[in-house]
Design a protein around this motif. Structure first.
Motif, PDB file in Angstrom:
ATOM      1  N   GLY A 240       0.794  -1.225   0.000  1.00 47.53           N
ATOM      2  CA  GLY A 240       0.000   0.000   0.000  1.00 47.53           C
ATOM      3  C   GLY A 240       0.822   1.267   0.000  1.00 47.53           C
ATOM      4  N   LEU A 241       2.153   1.129  -0.038  1.00 52.78           N
ATOM      5  CA  LEU A 241       3.036   2.294  -0.058  1.00 52.78           C
ATOM      6  C   LEU A 241       3.830   2.328  -1.351  1.00 52.78           C
ATOM      7  N   ALA A 242       4.176   3.520  -1.776  1.00 54.94           N
ATOM      8  CA  ALA A 242       5.009   3.706  -2.965  1.00 54.94           C
ATOM      9  C   ALA A 242       5.984   4.841  -2.685  1.00 54.94           C
ATOM     10  N   VAL A 243       6.952   5.018  -3.582  1.00 60.84           N
ATOM     11  CA  VAL A 243       7.954   6.060  -3.402  1.00 60.84           C
ATOM     12  C   VAL A 243       8.251   6.713  -4.743  1.00 60.84           C
ATOM     13  N   HIS A 244       8.498   8.013  -4.711  1.00 60.21           N
ATOM     14  CA  HIS A 244       8.887   8.713  -5.946  1.00 60.21           C
ATOM     15  C   HIS A 244       9.835   9.854  -5.596  1.00 60.21           C
ATOM     16  N   GLU A 245      10.415  10.464  -6.636  1.00 62.05           N
ATOM     17  CA  GLU A 245      11.416  11.519  -6.461  1.00 62.05           C
ATOM     18  C   GLU A 245      10.966  12.774  -7.202  1.00 62.05           C
ATOM     19  N   PRO A 246      10.125  13.582  -6.581  1.00 64.02           N
ATOM     20  CA  PRO A 246       9.649  14.798  -7.250  1.00 64.02           C
ATOM     21  C   PRO A 246      10.702  15.896  -7.198  1.00 64.02           C
ATOM     22  N   PRO A 247      10.565  16.941  -7.998  1.00 65.52           N
ATOM     23  CA  PRO A 247      11.473  18.088  -7.897  1.00 65.52           C
ATOM     24  C   PRO A 247      11.362  18.719  -6.508  1.00 65.52           C
ATOM     25  N   LEU A 248      12.493  19.119  -5.958  1.00 67.11           N
ATOM     26  CA  LEU A 248      12.520  19.751  -4.633  1.00 67.11           C
ATOM     27  C   LEU A 248      13.035  21.169  -4.811  1.00 67.11           C
ATOM     28  N   LEU A 249      12.147  22.048  -5.228  1.00 64.93           N
ATOM     29  CA  LEU A 249      12.504  23.425  -5.546  1.00 64.93           C
ATOM     30  C   LEU A 249      13.014  24.138  -4.300  1.00 64.93           C
ATOM     31  N   GLY A 250      14.147  24.835  -4.458  1.00 62.27           N
ATOM     32  CA  GLY A 250      14.733  25.566  -3.350  1.00 62.27           C
ATOM     33  C   GLY A 250      15.846  24.818  -2.653  1.00 62.27           C
ATOM     34  N   LEU A 251      16.014  23.536  -2.957  1.00 61.79           N
ATOM     35  CA  LEU A 251      17.092  22.749  -2.364  1.00 61.79           C
ATOM     36  C   LEU A 251      18.249  22.664  -3.347  1.00 61.79           C
ATOM     37  N   ALA A 252      19.438  23.097  -2.915  1.00 65.12           N
ATOM     38  CA  ALA A 252      20.580  23.171  -3.835  1.00 65.12           C
ATOM     39  C   ALA A 252      20.896  21.825  -4.452  1.00 65.12           C
ATOM     40  N   LYS A 253      20.900  20.777  -3.632  1.00 65.86           N
ATOM     41  CA  LYS A 253      21.194  19.443  -4.141  1.00 65.86           C
ATOM     42  C   LYS A 253      20.331  18.438  -3.397  1.00 65.86           C
ATOM     43  N   SER A 254      19.683  17.582  -4.143  1.00 64.00           N
ATOM     44  CA  SER A 254      18.832  16.564  -3.530  1.00 64.00           C
ATOM     45  C   SER A 254      19.421  15.168  -3.684  1.00 64.00           C
TER      46      SER A 254
END
Length: 302
Positions: A240-254
């Motif tokens: 029932g869980l999933a994971v993704h990597e959305p854009p993280l605006l404002g973070l220099a490096k993710s």
């Protein structure tokens, strides 16, 4: 303090705007005077040479303790991605791996001093290799006692979520102004959601002692999502869980590259470790290690 060092070093790497490609190391260091001086170290030899390691038939790896899925002790036996990687490197060098699970200090500088090139002031000793060291060119330029090598994976921030709560697509940070989200206390995710986002999500952030605890909270429906390092999210995914990597605006490096640290006195050992890692990346053995722990693998640029 056991987890503070990992949070601090990742925070420094990300927010400092660091992370040039490994191949640019020499050009980036041109004209940069190291902050750490070799004369601050002991005059005698520290650690063991590659020849001595092969003669002894074993090599020691310093790995962080209580750090699933990377390294931890289970019934007295070391386990984890970095443990398996240490065994891979040692096997390629024709020796056995000995695992030393260590606590992290308040800074990466202190970890390198304690475990790589000098040893703690009281009863300290160095290990042959330290794994799970974030690789960054600008940081490496400040250190002339340590060889940063053996880049083996890229870790990155991601968001785990309940698919019933977000049936169409995974959430982005903006929705956490309204929806509860879990983070490890005092982590880069905590900082990002409460500071970089100008506090807009502060009242919806639920802090846990670890990312694993936050994921347990997600499974128990205490929160609707969890933000943290991808490997720690993957290792704690439940039905029932999933994971993704959305854009993280404002973070220099993710995202950041993971590698090894070895005393500068033992460059031949550093070359051998890097060759072993390169071989493991090329033939898929390192990718298979990650798959064995249910963790998504992203190879580094080398």
């Amino acid at each position: 303090m056991a987890r503070l060092s990992r949070r601090a070093l990742v925070l420094a790497v990300m927010l400092g705007g660091l992370g040039l490609a490994p191949g640019l190391a020499h050009a980036a260091c041109k004209g940069v005077a190291p902050d750490q001086k070799l004369q601050n170290t002991f005059t005698q030899d520290i650690g063991r040479s590659l020849d001595q390691i092969r003669a002894d038939g074993w090599m020691e790896f310093a790995l962080y303790d209580d750090f699933r899925p990377w390294s931890w002790s289970e019934d007295g036996t070391p386990r984890g991605i970095d443990v398996d990687l240490a065994n891979l490197i040692a096997a390629d060098l024709g020796v056995k791996a000995r695992i030393r699970l260590v606590n992290s200090s308040e800074t990466l500088d202190a970890d390198l001093l304690n475990y790589v090139y000098k040893g703690a002031t009281v009863g300290g000793r160095v290990s042959d290799v330290m794994l799970h060291v974030p690789y960054d060119v600008d940081y490496a330029c400040r250190f002339d006692q340590v060889v940063f090598t053996g880049q083996y994976a890229v870790e990155r921030l991601a968001i785990a979520y309940g698919t019933a709560d977000y049936p169409e697509k995974g959430p982005v940070p903006a929705v956490f102004r309204f929806d509860p989200v879990g983070v490890e206390n005092d982590s880069i995710s905590d900082f990002f959601l409460t500071s970089v986002a100008h506090g807009a999500t502060a009242d919806k952030v639920h802090r846990y002692k670890s990312t694993a605890s936050a994921m347990a909270g997600l499974s128990a429906h205490e929160v609707m999502a969890v933000m943290g390092p991808r490997a720690e999210l993957d290792a704690n995914l439940a039905p029932g869980l999933a994971v993704h990597e959305p854009p993280l605006l404002g973070l220099a490096k993710s995202k950041w590259t993971l590698g090894a640290a070895i005393s500068l006195q033992h460059r031949p050992l550093a070359y051998a470790v890097d060759d072993a890692v390169a071989a493991g990346l090329e033939d898929g053995r390192i990718a298979a290690i990650f798959a064995g722990y249910g963790v998504d693998f992203r190879p580094p640029e080398r």
